[in-house]
Write an enzyme that holds these catalytic residues in place. Structure first.
Site, PDB file in Angstrom:
ATOM      1  N   GLU A 122      42.962   7.337  -4.319  1.00  9.74           N
ATOM      2  CA  GLU A 122      42.012   6.986  -3.223  1.00  9.74           C
ATOM      3  C   GLU A 122      42.607   7.675  -1.865  1.00  9.74           C
ATOM      4  OE1 GLU A 122      39.467   2.989  -1.445  1.00  9.74           O
ATOM      5  OE2 GLU A 122      41.759   2.689  -2.110  1.00  9.74           O
ATOM      6  N   GLU A 153      47.125   6.862   2.504  1.00 12.50           N
ATOM      7  CA  GLU A 153      46.882   6.496   3.794  1.00 12.50           C
ATOM      8  C   GLU A 153      48.001   6.897   4.877  1.00 12.50           C
ATOM      9  OE1 GLU A 153      45.192   5.085   7.055  1.00 12.50           O
ATOM     10  OE2 GLU A 153      44.234   4.568   5.032  1.00 12.50           O
ATOM     11  N   ASP A 164      35.726   7.801   7.852  1.00 11.13           N
ATOM     12  CA  ASP A 164      35.421   7.942   9.385  1.00 11.13           C
ATOM     13  C   ASP A 164      34.189   9.142   9.369  1.00 11.13           C
ATOM     14  OD1 ASP A 164      34.969   8.552  12.143  1.00 11.13           O
ATOM     15  OD2 ASP A 164      36.875   8.266  12.662  1.00 11.13           O
ATOM     16  N   LYS A 211      29.651  12.757  15.834  1.00  9.10           N
ATOM     17  CA  LYS A 211      29.614  13.916  16.966  1.00  9.10           C
ATOM     18  C   LYS A 211      29.641  15.133  16.085  1.00  9.10           C
ATOM     19  CE  LYS A 211      30.950  11.546  21.062  1.00  9.10           C
ATOM     20  NZ  LYS A 211      31.836  11.398  22.027  1.00  9.10           N
ATOM     21  N   ASP A 253      28.515   3.959   4.142  1.00 11.26           N
ATOM     22  CA  ASP A 253      27.128   3.284   4.772  1.00 11.26           C
ATOM     23  C   ASP A 253      26.542   4.180   5.547  1.00 11.26           C
ATOM     24  OD1 ASP A 253      29.595   3.009   6.553  1.00 11.26           O
ATOM     25  OD2 ASP A 253      28.067   2.114   7.931  1.00 11.26           O
ATOM     26  N   THR A 296      35.047  -2.301  -1.952  1.00  9.20           N
ATOM     27  CA  THR A 296      36.046  -2.130  -0.660  1.00  9.20           C
ATOM     28  C   THR A 296      35.923  -3.144   0.228  1.00  9.20           C
ATOM     29  OG1 THR A 296      35.035  -0.611   0.883  1.00  9.20           O
ATOM     30  CG2 THR A 296      35.969   0.152  -1.079  1.00  9.20           C
ATOM     31  N   GLU A 297      36.687  -3.423   1.274  1.00 10.26           N
ATOM     32  CA  GLU A 297      36.594  -4.340   2.331  1.00 10.26           C
ATOM     33  C   GLU A 297      35.372  -4.235   3.081  1.00 10.26           C
ATOM     34  OE1 GLU A 297      41.070  -4.394   2.045  1.00 10.26           O
ATOM     35  OE2 GLU A 297      39.386  -2.988   1.950  1.00 10.26           O
ATOM     36  N   TYR A 298      35.211  -2.694   3.331  1.00 13.82           N
ATOM     37  CA  TYR A 298      34.164  -2.237   4.371  1.00 13.82           C
ATOM     38  C   TYR A 298      32.764  -2.433   3.778  1.00 13.82           C
ATOM     39  CZ  TYR A 298      36.771  -0.347   8.130  1.00 13.82           C
ATOM     40  OH  TYR A 298      37.485  -0.064   9.293  1.00 13.82           O
ATOM     41  N   GLU A 299      32.622  -2.153   2.349  1.00  9.04           N
ATOM     42  CA  GLU A 299      31.688  -2.431   1.316  1.00  9.04           C
ATOM     43  C   GLU A 299      31.011  -3.807   1.624  1.00  9.04           C
ATOM     44  OE1 GLU A 299      30.326  -0.987  -3.092  1.00  9.04           O
ATOM     45  OE2 GLU A 299      32.204  -0.533  -2.506  1.00  9.04           O
TER      46      GLU A 299
END
Length: 226
Positions: free
Chosen positions: A48, A73, A122, A126, A158, A196-199
């Site tokens: 990952e 990471e 991320d 832009k 997302d 995941t957390e964001y998911e």
């Protein structure tokens, strides 16, 4: 939200047995050697990129003990949280790398990885920042080098704009779309999905999760084998 810096995180990561930190002194040390870092060397290697706080890896390594898992990471504070989550599982099929994705080919050997995950990277919305997106063609070429010929890559996001951009980049670089959904949690692929957390946060707000699984160009993979 601004990330809270923790000065002690660097030292703890440098000393942690589950974490590999590439330096000038050990550059290339683990290339081609990652399977030997796990008790079961024959298991597939899944990586990952941008593992964040580590919920996915902690769950995945528990649910899929038949796979060796690595989280990469570059920011020490979330990585330390991820390592602590992983440590709490007591799973032996889990490792971490404290490094930038830019250095991927210094960490893994050609064809060493069976699957790459990009989870809620991320989106760099832009246009002038397009080259920083982890599905930009330069990064795809890095992934192609370290993926096994039969390997694949999974993207979840997302961001509609990042998803559309990624599909264009995959097509441009000759990657093949194997599975795709613009609403993962209401698709046939939801049954095997690990969140995941964001998911969890986005889906709880009713936001659809965009998902795609792709494979690297077959032509270049065959050429490399010959």
């Amino acid at each position: 939200m601004r990330l809270r810096r923790k000065p002690e995180a660097k030292q703890k990561l440098m000393e942690h047995p589950l974490v590999f930190t590439p330096t000038e002194d050990n550059k290339g040390q683990m290339q081609g050697q990652w399977r030997s870092a796990f008790p079961h060397e024959t298991h597939p290697l899944h990586v990952e990129l941008g593992t964040g706080k580590g919920q996915f890896l902690a769950k995945a390594s528990t649910l899929r003990p038949d796979i060796n898992w690595i989280g990469v990471e570059r920011i020490e504070e979330p990585l330390l949280q991820a390592v602590r989550k992983g440590e709490a599982t007591e799973n032996t099929n889990l490792r971490y790398v404290w490094a930038d994705v830019e250095n991927l080919t210094d960490i893994f050997a050609t064809g060493e990885i069976d699957r790459i995950y990009l989870h809620f990277s991320d989106p760099w919305p832009k246009k002038r920042h397009a080259k920083r997106r982890l599905t930009y063609r330069r990064f795809l070429d890095l992934y192609e080098q370290v993926l096994a010929p039969a390997g694949d890559l999974i993207l979840k996001t997302d961001s509609v704009s990042l998803f559309d951009f990624s599909l264009e980049e995959f097509q441009e670089r000759g990657w093949e779309v194997v599975e795709i959904s613009r609403d993962l949690h209401h698709s046939p692929y939801a049954a095997t999905n690990i969140t995941t957390e964001y998911e969890d946060k986005f889906s709880s707000r009713g936001m659809p999760i965009h998902y795609v699984r792709v494979t690297p160009p077959k032509e270049r993979a065959v050429a490399d084998e010959n």
